[in-house]
Design a protein around this motif. Sequence first.
Motif, PDB file in Angstrom:
ATOM      1  N   ARG A 442       0.837  -1.200   0.000  1.00 36.39           N
ATOM      2  CA  ARG A 442       0.000   0.000   0.000  1.00 36.39           C
ATOM      3  C   ARG A 442       0.875   1.255   0.000  1.00 36.39           C
ATOM      4  O   ARG A 442       2.010   1.234   0.459  1.00 36.39           O
ATOM      5  CB  ARG A 442      -0.922  -0.004   1.225  1.00 36.39           C
ATOM      6  N   ASP A 444       0.326   3.782   1.873  1.00 41.18           N
ATOM      7  CA  ASP A 444       0.436   4.318   3.230  1.00 41.18           C
ATOM      8  C   ASP A 444       1.576   3.694   4.032  1.00 41.18           C
ATOM      9  O   ASP A 444       2.029   4.265   5.019  1.00 41.18           O
ATOM     10  CB  ASP A 444      -0.893   4.130   3.983  1.00 41.18           C
ATOM     11  N   ASN A 445       2.033   2.496   3.629  1.00 44.89           N
ATOM     12  CA  ASN A 445       3.091   1.844   4.397  1.00 44.89           C
ATOM     13  C   ASN A 445       4.420   1.757   3.635  1.00 44.89           C
ATOM     14  O   ASN A 445       5.277   0.938   3.951  1.00 44.89           O
ATOM     15  CB  ASN A 445       2.649   0.438   4.844  1.00 44.89           C
ATOM     16  N   LEU A 448       7.417   1.933   5.860  1.00 39.26           N
ATOM     17  CA  LEU A 448       7.657   0.724   6.659  1.00 39.26           C
ATOM     18  C   LEU A 448       8.321  -0.359   5.815  1.00 39.26           C
ATOM     19  O   LEU A 448       9.070  -1.194   6.333  1.00 39.26           O
ATOM     20  CB  LEU A 448       6.343   0.209   7.240  1.00 39.26           C
ATOM     21  N   ARG A 472       7.657   2.734  13.703  1.00 39.64           N
ATOM     22  CA  ARG A 472       7.461   1.291  13.538  1.00 39.64           C
ATOM     23  C   ARG A 472       7.230   0.611  14.890  1.00 39.64           C
ATOM     24  O   ARG A 472       6.342  -0.234  15.023  1.00 39.64           O
ATOM     25  CB  ARG A 472       8.689   0.693  12.842  1.00 39.64           C
ATOM     26  N   ILE A 475       3.680   1.358  16.274  1.00 42.13           N
ATOM     27  CA  ILE A 475       2.638   0.554  15.617  1.00 42.13           C
ATOM     28  C   ILE A 475       2.614  -0.849  16.213  1.00 42.13           C
ATOM     29  O   ILE A 475       1.557  -1.375  16.576  1.00 42.13           O
ATOM     30  CB  ILE A 475       2.884   0.487  14.096  1.00 42.13           C
ATOM     31  N   GLU A 538      -0.862   8.932  11.713  1.00 46.43           N
ATOM     32  CA  GLU A 538      -0.255   7.956  10.801  1.00 46.43           C
ATOM     33  C   GLU A 538      -0.070   6.595  11.479  1.00 46.43           C
ATOM     34  O   GLU A 538      -0.166   5.550  10.817  1.00 46.43           O
ATOM     35  CB  GLU A 538       1.085   8.479  10.279  1.00 46.43           C
ATOM     36  N   GLU A 541      -3.660   4.997  11.793  1.00 41.34           N
ATOM     37  CA  GLU A 541      -4.102   4.485  10.494  1.00 41.34           C
ATOM     38  C   GLU A 541      -3.488   3.122  10.205  1.00 41.34           C
ATOM     39  O   GLU A 541      -4.170   2.203   9.721  1.00 41.34           O
ATOM     40  CB  GLU A 541      -3.749   5.473   9.382  1.00 41.34           C
ATOM     41  N   GLN A 542      -2.201   2.978  10.479  1.00 38.63           N
ATOM     42  CA  GLN A 542      -1.542   1.690  10.250  1.00 38.63           C
ATOM     43  C   GLN A 542      -2.112   0.602  11.146  1.00 38.63           C
ATOM     44  O   GLN A 542      -2.322  -0.534  10.712  1.00 38.63           O
ATOM     45  CB  GLN A 542      -0.033   1.820  10.478  1.00 38.63           C
ATOM     46  N   GLU A 546      -4.019  -2.773   9.739  1.00 40.90           N
ATOM     47  CA  GLU A 546      -3.497  -4.089  10.118  1.00 40.90           C
ATOM     48  C   GLU A 546      -4.583  -4.930  10.785  1.00 40.90           C
ATOM     49  O   GLU A 546      -4.678  -6.142  10.559  1.00 40.90           O
ATOM     50  CB  GLU A 546      -2.305  -3.929  11.067  1.00 40.90           C
TER      51      GLU A 546
END
Length: 637
Positions: A442, A444-445, A448, A472, A475, A538, A541-542, A546
Motif C-alpha cells: 500500500r 500508506d506503508n 515501513l 514502527r 505501531i 499515521e 491508520e496503520q 493491520e
Amino acid sequence: MTYIAETIDVAVIGGGHAGCEAALATARMGHKTSMFTMSLDSIAMMPCNPNVGGTSKGHLVREIDALGGEMGKNIDKTYIQSRMLNTAKGPAVHSLRAQADKVKYSHKMKEVLEQTENLSIRQQEIVEVQVEDGKVKAVVTSTGAVYPCKVVVLAGGTYVRSRCLTGEHIEHTGPNGLKTSNTLSDSLKALGIELRRFKTGTPARVDARTVDFSVMEPQHGDKRIVPFSFENKEDDIKRDQYPCYLTYTNEKTHQIIRDNLHRSPMYSGVIEGVGPRYCPSIEDKVVRFADKERHQVFIEPEGENTTEMYVQGMSSSLPEEVQLEMLRSIKGLENVQVMRTGYAIEYDCINPMQLKHSLELKNIEGFFSAGQMNGSSGYEEAAAQGLVAGINAALKVEGREPMIIDRSEGYVGVLIDDLVTKETREPYRMMTSRAEYRLLLRQDNADLRLTQKGYEAGLIKEERYVKFVEKRAAIEAELERLKTVFVGTSEKVQAILEAKGSTLLRSGISLSEILKRPELEYDDFKEVDTDRPELPLEVIEQVMIELRYEGYIVRQQRQVEQFKRLERRLIPKDINYDDVYSLRIEAKQKLEQVRPISIGQASRISGVSPADISMLLVYLEQKGRMEKAQNDEKEEC
C-alpha cells in the motif's frame, strides 16, 4: 578534436525525472557526479500532464520518498491541488495525486540540484559512451570534451533521435520543441545495445480565458491534505488549491476525428514507434471504443501564474486545424483558443531485457539505464528507476552489492522486474493490477517497507531513520496492547455500539477484535480505553489497517513466502539450456535471452510455461545430486 575535461565518478545523461533522481542519489551518497542535459531550462520538465501520482503512480512516488528520493518532497512544495483517489475502495488501491505548478516544480528541482554537494550540472550533449574491456570508461560531449568516469546512468527520456508529429507536419525535436540528441543512438548501437522505437503523445494546451467553466463540473481538491513525503505533515504544506473541470466529448467530436483519421500520422503509417496501450490518443479511443457516445475530458491548470490549461484525455497528433475543430465541438470549449498544439513524439529506447535487476546492462559493467530509455512511460516510473539506478551506480563505485527490490517489497520492484523479465512491446505503465501483493504494497506503508533499504544504502539520514524506527515500534506496541485490553457489556460500551449501528456484545472482547468491525473507529472507545497512549494519526491508520485486513494480510504473507522460496532457487550463471531435457524450443530461446537469476524470475518470462519450469527444476535437482556425488568422491580420494 577531443580533450580531457574532468575526471568524475558518475556521469548522468539526461536531466529529466530519472536523471534528477539518479544524480541526487549518487551525489548524496558522496560521489562526484555530473549531470549532462540538453538544456538547463528543461530540468525536471513536465512536457505532458501537469500532475504527479495517480492510481499506482502515487505508490511509486511514496516509495521514492521512503528510499530517500526527491520527487515527493518537490511536489509537496509545488502542488496546486491534491486528491486521494479510489477512497471508496480498500486501502490497497488508495493513490495520492497532485496537480503541479509545472514551472515551479522544475525550478524547485533545479534549485535542489544546484545546492547539492558533489553534484555539477552541465548543459552539454553526450554523443558517445566509451567502453573498454567491457567496462565504462568515459562519456564524450558534442564539443569534444571527454569525462572519464567509473559509472554512467543513461536517462535520455524521449530526447534520443526524437521527432514530433502533428498531422503532416514533422519536426525533428524533443518535447516542447527542444533540441533532440541524434548521435547518441549510434554510439549505443556500436556498443551492441539493442534499440527500439516507441511513441507517446500529448494534448493541446488552451487559454483559460477562452473556456466556459460554468457549464463544466468542477473537481476540487481534498480538504485534508496527505503529503507525498513521509517527512512532511499536513500543516507544513497546506495551501489554497485550484479546481480542475470535467466535460465530455460527443458524437460531433467523434465524427470530426473519424473524418480526419487518414491525416493522423498514427493511421497514415508515418509513425514507426509503438504507442502506449493504457494512455491512448483520442483518435485511438474513438476507433477502439466505437460504441462509446462520449469520453471524459479534464481541463487542468498548469500553474498559478499562467492561463495555460491542459486538456487531459485529448492527446492527439491530428493536424492543428482539426484539433481546434474537435476541441470547439466540446461543451465549454466552443470558443477556445489553443496555446500549444498537441503532438505525437517518437524516440529511441533500449530493450530493457538487456538489464539486470540493478538496472545495469548485462554486457557492460558500470553502464546503468533508467526511465523512458527503458521503455516505460510516466514521470513517476522514470523517477523510480532513476533513483534505483543512481543508488546502484553509487554502490558499484563503492564495491558494494546492488540494492534489489523484489516484487513483494514494492511497486518499484514490480516495475523493474516487469521491464527486465517480460517482453515490453509498448511503453510500460504502472498499474495496481500488476502487483500480485498489492494489499501489502500500500502507499500508506511505503516507509515501513523501504526506509530500511534507503538507510542501508546511505540515502536516509540518521535523524529520519530514528523517527522511522520509533514509528514502527509504536505501531507494533499498539497492536500488541490492543490484544490485552478487553471491553465488556457495560452500559457505556453498549451505548457506543448502538450509536455506531454495531451489534451489541454478549460477552467481553478485546479491542483488537472489536475494532475489526468496519463501522467502528479507533477513537470510538477512548472513554473506556483510559490507558491508551497519545499516538499520531499515521500510527493509528496503520494499526487500523493491520487489524481490519489481518486475514487477507496473513494470506498474502504466505503467498510472499512461497514467492521468496522460488526467488531463492538460484540458476547457475553458466547453465546451458540446451542440456535441459524436454525443454521446449521457445522456452530455451526465452531463457537464453533473459538469463534469469532464479526459478522465480524464470517463471515470469513470457513463453516459459509451468511445465518448462518443472523440467528446469528436475534438471537442477539432478545436476545438484551429480555434483554432490562428484565432490564426495573427490573427498574420499
